[in-house]
Structures are given as C-alpha cells and as structure tokens.
Design a protein around this motif. Structure first.
Motif, PDB file in Angstrom:
ATOM      1  N   PHE A  58       3.776   7.793   9.971  1.00  0.00           N
ATOM      2  CA  PHE A  58       3.845   8.310   8.604  1.00  0.00           C
ATOM      3  C   PHE A  58       3.938   9.838   8.624  1.00  0.00           C
ATOM      4  O   PHE A  58       4.826  10.429   7.993  1.00  0.00           O
ATOM      5  CB  PHE A  58       2.597   7.842   7.845  1.00  0.00           C
ATOM      6  N   ALA A  59       3.054  10.474   9.387  1.00  0.00           N
ATOM      7  CA  ALA A  59       3.062  11.942   9.482  1.00  0.00           C
ATOM      8  C   ALA A  59       4.360  12.446  10.105  1.00  0.00           C
ATOM      9  O   ALA A  59       4.905  13.467   9.676  1.00  0.00           O
ATOM     10  CB  ALA A  59       1.859  12.417  10.302  1.00  0.00           C
ATOM     11  N   ASP A  60       4.860  11.724  11.089  1.00  0.00           N
ATOM     12  CA  ASP A  60       6.081  12.133  11.781  1.00  0.00           C
ATOM     13  C   ASP A  60       7.286  12.129  10.844  1.00  0.00           C
ATOM     14  O   ASP A  60       8.079  13.076  10.837  1.00  0.00           O
ATOM     15  CB  ASP A  60       6.327  11.215  12.981  1.00  0.00           C
ATOM     16  N   HIS A 124       6.077  12.651  -5.060  1.00  0.00           N
ATOM     17  CA  HIS A 124       5.639  11.585  -5.957  1.00  0.00           C
ATOM     18  C   HIS A 124       5.146  10.406  -5.128  1.00  0.00           C
ATOM     19  O   HIS A 124       5.676  10.119  -4.060  1.00  0.00           O
ATOM     20  CB  HIS A 124       6.803  11.157  -6.864  1.00  0.00           C
ATOM     21  N   GLN A 125       4.127   9.712  -5.640  1.00  0.00           N
ATOM     22  CA  GLN A 125       3.544   8.601  -4.891  1.00  0.00           C
ATOM     23  C   GLN A 125       4.549   7.491  -4.597  1.00  0.00           C
ATOM     24  O   GLN A 125       4.442   6.807  -3.579  1.00  0.00           O
ATOM     25  CB  GLN A 125       2.320   8.037  -5.606  1.00  0.00           C
ATOM     26  N   LEU A 130       7.412   4.625  -0.210  1.00  0.00           N
ATOM     27  CA  LEU A 130       8.626   4.277   0.546  1.00  0.00           C
ATOM     28  C   LEU A 130       8.528   4.711   2.004  1.00  0.00           C
ATOM     29  O   LEU A 130       8.944   3.984   2.905  1.00  0.00           O
ATOM     30  CB  LEU A 130       9.861   4.903  -0.113  1.00  0.00           C
ATOM     31  N   VAL A 131       7.972   5.891   2.237  1.00  0.00           N
ATOM     32  CA  VAL A 131       7.802   6.375   3.617  1.00  0.00           C
ATOM     33  C   VAL A 131       6.846   5.449   4.363  1.00  0.00           C
ATOM     34  O   VAL A 131       7.137   5.005   5.481  1.00  0.00           O
ATOM     35  CB  VAL A 131       7.290   7.833   3.642  1.00  0.00           C
ATOM     36  N   GLN A 153      -3.689  -6.013  -5.837  1.00  0.00           N
ATOM     37  CA  GLN A 153      -4.604  -5.063  -5.211  1.00  0.00           C
ATOM     38  C   GLN A 153      -3.927  -3.733  -4.867  1.00  0.00           C
ATOM     39  O   GLN A 153      -4.573  -2.836  -4.341  1.00  0.00           O
ATOM     40  CB  GLN A 153      -5.205  -5.670  -3.940  1.00  0.00           C
ATOM     41  N   ALA A 154      -2.633  -3.604  -5.119  1.00  0.00           N
ATOM     42  CA  ALA A 154      -1.864  -2.377  -4.852  1.00  0.00           C
ATOM     43  C   ALA A 154      -2.064  -1.890  -3.421  1.00  0.00           C
ATOM     44  O   ALA A 154      -2.387  -0.728  -3.173  1.00  0.00           O
ATOM     45  CB  ALA A 154      -2.203  -1.278  -5.853  1.00  0.00           C
ATOM     46  N   CYS A 155      -1.874  -2.829  -2.483  1.00  0.00           N
ATOM     47  CA  CYS A 155      -2.022  -2.433  -1.085  1.00  0.00           C
ATOM     48  C   CYS A 155      -1.071  -3.229  -0.195  1.00  0.00           C
ATOM     49  O   CYS A 155      -0.546  -4.269  -0.582  1.00  0.00           O
ATOM     50  CB  CYS A 155      -3.463  -2.647  -0.604  1.00  0.00           C
ATOM     51  N   PHE A 156      -0.861  -2.685   1.013  1.00  0.00           N
ATOM     52  CA  PHE A 156      -0.208  -3.419   2.076  1.00  0.00           C
ATOM     53  C   PHE A 156      -1.324  -4.038   2.907  1.00  0.00           C
ATOM     54  O   PHE A 156      -2.238  -3.335   3.344  1.00  0.00           O
ATOM     55  CB  PHE A 156       0.614  -2.476   2.964  1.00  0.00           C
TER      56      PHE A 156
END
Length: 162
Positions: A58-60, A124-125, A130-131, A153-156
């Motif tokens: 994610f950071a990359d 934007h969130q 998407l990332v 639950q708005a999660c993966f």
C-alpha cells in the motif's frame, strides 16, 4: 485451520496462554490497529507477515505515484469464542466457526484512512480504497490470501492461505 491455531481460544484468558505461538499486531508506519472491542491484536506468524506485506505494498503504490502517505486501519484480528458470541448479537456476518478464531484472519477498513504525516496534499478515501483493493488483488492473484468484500461492515475480510 491448517495454518492457524489448532484449537480456537475459548476466552481472553485462554488466548493469553497461546500468545507464545502468536505475533503481536500494533500500529506501524503503514497501518493503525483500531480500538479492538471484539478481538485481540494477535495473529499467527504467517498472517502477521501477510499484513506487513499488504502494508508495504500500500505504501509503495502511494510513494511510486507521488501521493501522500496514508495508513489503513486494521479493525478486527484474533477473536475468542466468547468474543464471537458477543459479536453475533449485533453482527449478522459473525459465525460460530469464524476464521478469526484461528489467528489467520484480519479485517481492513476501506473507508477509514489516516495521513501518516501532516501535509496539504489530500486523497479522497475512495481513491485510497482503490489502492488498497489493488494491493489485495495482487496478493490474492499470487495465491497468498482470500479476500471477502464486506458491505455491512465496510471492510475487507482477509484470510491468509499459506
């Protein structure tokens, strides 16, 4: 079950006895651990390593695209059987034989992100989702994880495979 805890912990006391087989999960540069009300911050080593890989991926992607550094939230980790029973009272997704009870599964919020460093840049969130989704898709295609998209639950919901 194959790569997780052999027996799910009954309660927090039982889980405390298993900590020597688990990795403690805490905030770092790439993710934040939410205030856990129905789980405790431990995973089996393979799942902890996968969470690290997801955070680094994610950071990359953000860095390679010249975007500001954000952290995602880990919202659920290891659950005891007692935690699951409490959660079932208000969450229809909670099942008695939850993968969370084996230390192989964690949830990542897809609408909550935190800026790692103050800056005027903003994302934007939806773009951050998407990332994160791309990182998870890459890991799933590599055969490392199973991913379930949870709308309520708005999660993966992530389960490590190996």
């Amino acid at each position: 079950k194959r790569i997780g805890l052999l027996v799910p912990p009954r309660d927090r006391e039982d889980a405390a006895k298993m900590k020597h087989n688990l990795t403690y999960i805490h905030d770092n540069a790439n993710y934040c651990v939410d205030s856990l009300t129905h789980s405790i911050p431990y995973l089996v080593p393979a799942a902890a390593a996968e969470l690290e890989r997801i955070g680094e991926g994610f950071a990359d992607i953000l860095q390679r695209n010249g975007l500001p550094h954000y952290r995602f939230y880990v919202t659920s980790i290891l659950r005891t059987q007692a935690d699951v029973k409490k959660l079932q009272r208000r969450n229809s997704n909670a099942t008695s034989n939850s993968c969370h009870c084996y230390g192989t599964t964690f949830d990542l919020a897809y609408f909550r992100f935190e800026k790692a460093q103050p800056s005027r840049e903003y994302m934007h969130q939806d773009n951050l989702k998407l990332v994160l989704g791309q990182v998870l898709l890459n890991e799933q295609r590599a055969g490392n994880i199973y991913v379930k998209y949870e709308k309520k639950q708005a999660c993966f919901h992530i389960t490590v495979r190996e």
